[in-house]
Write a protein that holds these residues in place. Structure first.
Motif, PDB file in Angstrom:
ATOM      1  N   ARG A  52       0.852  -1.065  -0.010  1.00 29.85           N
ATOM      2  CA  ARG A  52      -0.164   0.065   0.025  1.00 29.85           C
ATOM      3  C   ARG A  52       0.788   1.070  -0.019  1.00 29.85           C
ATOM      4  NH1 ARG A  52      -5.054   1.477   0.394  1.00 29.85           N
ATOM      5  NH2 ARG A  52      -5.788  -0.461   0.639  1.00 29.85           N
ATOM      6  N   LEU A  53       0.759   2.022  -0.708  1.00 33.01           N
ATOM      7  CA  LEU A  53       1.588   3.207  -0.965  1.00 33.01           C
ATOM      8  C   LEU A  53       0.940   4.422  -0.349  1.00 33.01           C
ATOM      9  CD1 LEU A  53       2.323   2.918  -4.763  1.00 33.01           C
ATOM     10  CD2 LEU A  53       3.746   2.501  -2.949  1.00 33.01           C
ATOM     11  N   LEU A  54       1.768   5.270   0.473  1.00 37.58           N
ATOM     12  CA  LEU A  54       1.123   6.144   1.235  1.00 37.58           C
ATOM     13  C   LEU A  54       1.944   7.748   0.459  1.00 37.58           C
ATOM     14  CD1 LEU A  54       2.305   5.306   5.123  1.00 37.58           C
ATOM     15  CD2 LEU A  54      -0.057   4.684   3.519  1.00 37.58           C
ATOM     16  N   PHE A  55       0.727   8.727   0.136  1.00 33.65           N
ATOM     17  CA  PHE A  55       1.229   9.653  -0.281  1.00 33.65           C
ATOM     18  C   PHE A  55       0.939  11.097   0.356  1.00 33.65           C
ATOM     19  CE2 PHE A  55      -0.116   6.701  -3.760  1.00 33.65           C
ATOM     20  CZ  PHE A  55       1.008   6.682  -4.614  1.00 33.65           C
ATOM     21  N   VAL A  56       1.987  12.000   0.679  1.00 32.37           N
ATOM     22  CA  VAL A  56       1.700  13.186   1.347  1.00 32.37           C
ATOM     23  C   VAL A  56       2.142  14.375   0.258  1.00 32.37           C
ATOM     24  CG1 VAL A  56       2.337  14.806   3.304  1.00 32.37           C
ATOM     25  CG2 VAL A  56       2.076  12.265   3.505  1.00 32.37           C
ATOM     26  N   PHE A  57       1.035  14.887  -0.279  1.00 30.54           N
ATOM     27  CA  PHE A  57       1.242  15.955  -1.132  1.00 30.54           C
ATOM     28  C   PHE A  57       1.741  17.509  -0.370  1.00 30.54           C
ATOM     29  CE2 PHE A  57      -1.017  13.092  -3.419  1.00 30.54           C
ATOM     30  CZ  PHE A  57      -0.731  13.160  -4.855  1.00 30.54           C
ATOM     31  N   CYS A  58       2.921  17.983  -0.742  1.00 31.59           N
ATOM     32  CA  CYS A  58       3.367  19.209  -0.133  1.00 31.59           C
ATOM     33  C   CYS A  58       3.553  20.537  -0.979  1.00 31.59           C
ATOM     34  CB  CYS A  58       4.665  19.020   0.706  1.00 31.59           C
ATOM     35  SG  CYS A  58       4.507  17.682   1.882  1.00 31.59           S
ATOM     36  N   VAL A  98       6.615   9.749  -1.081  1.00 35.01           N
ATOM     37  CA  VAL A  98       5.894   8.342  -1.051  1.00 35.01           C
ATOM     38  C   VAL A  98       6.538   7.520  -0.181  1.00 35.01           C
ATOM     39  CG1 VAL A  98       4.999   6.377  -2.893  1.00 35.01           C
ATOM     40  CG2 VAL A  98       5.639   8.961  -3.531  1.00 35.01           C
ATOM     41  N   ALA A  99       5.779   6.830   0.575  1.00 38.83           N
ATOM     42  CA  ALA A  99       6.151   5.518   1.342  1.00 38.83           C
ATOM     43  C   ALA A  99       5.350   4.364   1.062  1.00 38.83           C
ATOM     44  CB  ALA A  99       6.186   5.988   2.824  1.00 38.83           C
ATOM     45  N   ALA A 100       5.815   3.210   1.260  1.00 37.91           N
ATOM     46  CA  ALA A 100       5.260   1.956   0.929  1.00 37.91           C
ATOM     47  C   ALA A 100       5.195   1.093   2.153  1.00 37.91           C
ATOM     48  CB  ALA A 100       5.848   1.150  -0.232  1.00 37.91           C
ATOM     49  N   MET A 101       3.828   0.698   2.473  1.00 34.70           N
ATOM     50  CA  MET A 101       3.859  -0.402   3.444  1.00 34.70           C
ATOM     51  C   MET A 101       3.662  -1.649   2.835  1.00 34.70           C
ATOM     52  SD  MET A 101       0.743   1.489   5.713  1.00 34.70           S
ATOM     53  CE  MET A 101       0.594   0.217   6.813  1.00 34.70           C
ATOM     54  N   SER A 102       4.196  -2.982   3.578  1.00 36.79           N
ATOM     55  CA  SER A 102       4.044  -4.155   3.283  1.00 36.79           C
ATOM     56  C   SER A 102       2.857  -4.902   3.896  1.00 36.79           C
ATOM     57  CB  SER A 102       5.325  -5.006   3.415  1.00 36.79           C
ATOM     58  OG  SER A 102       6.453  -4.510   2.529  1.00 36.79           O
ATOM     59  N   GLY A 103       2.065  -5.671   3.302  1.00 35.19           N
ATOM     60  CA  GLY A 103       0.881  -6.482   3.604  1.00 35.19           C
ATOM     61  C   GLY A 103       1.625  -7.768   4.233  1.00 35.19           C
ATOM     62  N   GLY A 153      -0.076 -12.320   1.944  1.00 35.64           N
ATOM     63  CA  GLY A 153      -0.702 -11.944   0.609  1.00 35.64           C
ATOM     64  C   GLY A 153      -1.844 -10.972   0.726  1.00 35.64           C
ATOM     65  N   THR A 154      -2.176 -10.413   1.784  1.00 39.76           N
ATOM     66  CA  THR A 154      -2.877  -9.383   1.749  1.00 39.76           C
ATOM     67  C   THR A 154      -2.377  -7.864   1.887  1.00 39.76           C
ATOM     68  OG1 THR A 154      -4.575 -10.930   2.774  1.00 39.76           O
ATOM     69  CG2 THR A 154      -5.140  -8.513   3.039  1.00 39.76           C
ATOM     70  N   PRO A 155      -2.718  -6.955   1.154  1.00 37.71           N
ATOM     71  CA  PRO A 155      -2.232  -5.652   1.514  1.00 37.71           C
ATOM     72  C   PRO A 155      -2.754  -4.936   2.649  1.00 37.71           C
ATOM     73  CG  PRO A 155      -3.867  -5.504  -0.414  1.00 37.71           C
ATOM     74  CD  PRO A 155      -3.632  -7.006  -0.061  1.00 37.71           C
ATOM     75  N   PRO A 156      -2.137  -4.036   3.188  1.00 41.61           N
ATOM     76  CA  PRO A 156      -2.432  -3.412   4.299  1.00 41.61           C
ATOM     77  C   PRO A 156      -3.785  -2.685   3.870  1.00 41.61           C
ATOM     78  CG  PRO A 156      -0.226  -2.946   4.220  1.00 41.61           C
ATOM     79  CD  PRO A 156      -0.785  -3.550   2.887  1.00 41.61           C
ATOM     80  N   SER A 157      -4.683  -2.474   4.959  1.00 40.85           N
ATOM     81  CA  SER A 157      -5.888  -1.731   4.672  1.00 40.85           C
ATOM     82  C   SER A 157      -5.846  -0.134   4.782  1.00 40.85           C
ATOM     83  CB  SER A 157      -7.065  -2.158   5.414  1.00 40.85           C
ATOM     84  OG  SER A 157      -6.838  -1.693   7.034  1.00 40.85           O
ATOM     85  N   SER A 158      -6.773   0.687   4.340  1.00 42.29           N
ATOM     86  CA  SER A 158      -6.687   2.065   4.565  1.00 42.29           C
ATOM     87  C   SER A 158      -6.714   2.423   6.156  1.00 42.29           C
ATOM     88  CB  SER A 158      -7.658   2.679   3.788  1.00 42.29           C
ATOM     89  OG  SER A 158      -7.383   2.967   2.527  1.00 42.29           O
TER      90      SER A 158
END
Length: 133
Positions: A20-26, A85-90, A93-98
């Protein structure tokens, strides 16, 4: 070496667990108490402070193209100069939820506000990595 959004998407496909990708726009802003030198540097595109204006988390499959993310960000009406951008691993086999992404996102925003950005990939509006040094 990841030097663009496309490289990032390719790298997520190589990961063992879904991401899951985390985006912070600045937006780059000049502090109210800026000196004349700081103002001049800012006019040249240097310096200033990065203020988070939009945060969103997505699976790589939801935003395969950077243009999709840019268009979505423009729909908010918020101008921005760089996205981190940062990434979180699931797991299993399941990606992290919001929901699971909320605390890491909050920590990411706070880290950026404090100027600690070295753990994140900074991208410009074209999706290319930028140097913030």
């Amino acid at each position: 070496m990841i030097s663009s959004y496309n490289d990032l998407i390719k790298a997520t496909k190589d990961e063992q667990e879904p991401q899951r990708l985390l985006f912070v726009f600045c937006r780059a802003e000049l502090p109210d108490d800026a000196s004349a030198d700081e103002k001049a540097a800012f006019e040249r595109g240097e310096g200033g402070a990065l203020t988070p204006v939009i945060c969103v988390d997505k699976t790589p499959q939801e935003v395969m193209e950077f243009s999709e993310l840019v268009n979505e960000s423009r729909n908010t009406g918020q101008a921005w100069d760089v996205v981190f951008v940062a990434a979180m691993s699931g797991r299993g086999g399941t990606p992290p939820s919001s929901d699971e992404a909320q605390q890491p996102m909050t920590m990411m925003v706070e880290s950026i506000r404090l100027g600690n950005v070295s753990n994140y990939l900074p991208l410009d509006a074209s999706g290319d990595a930028v140097s913030l040094g």
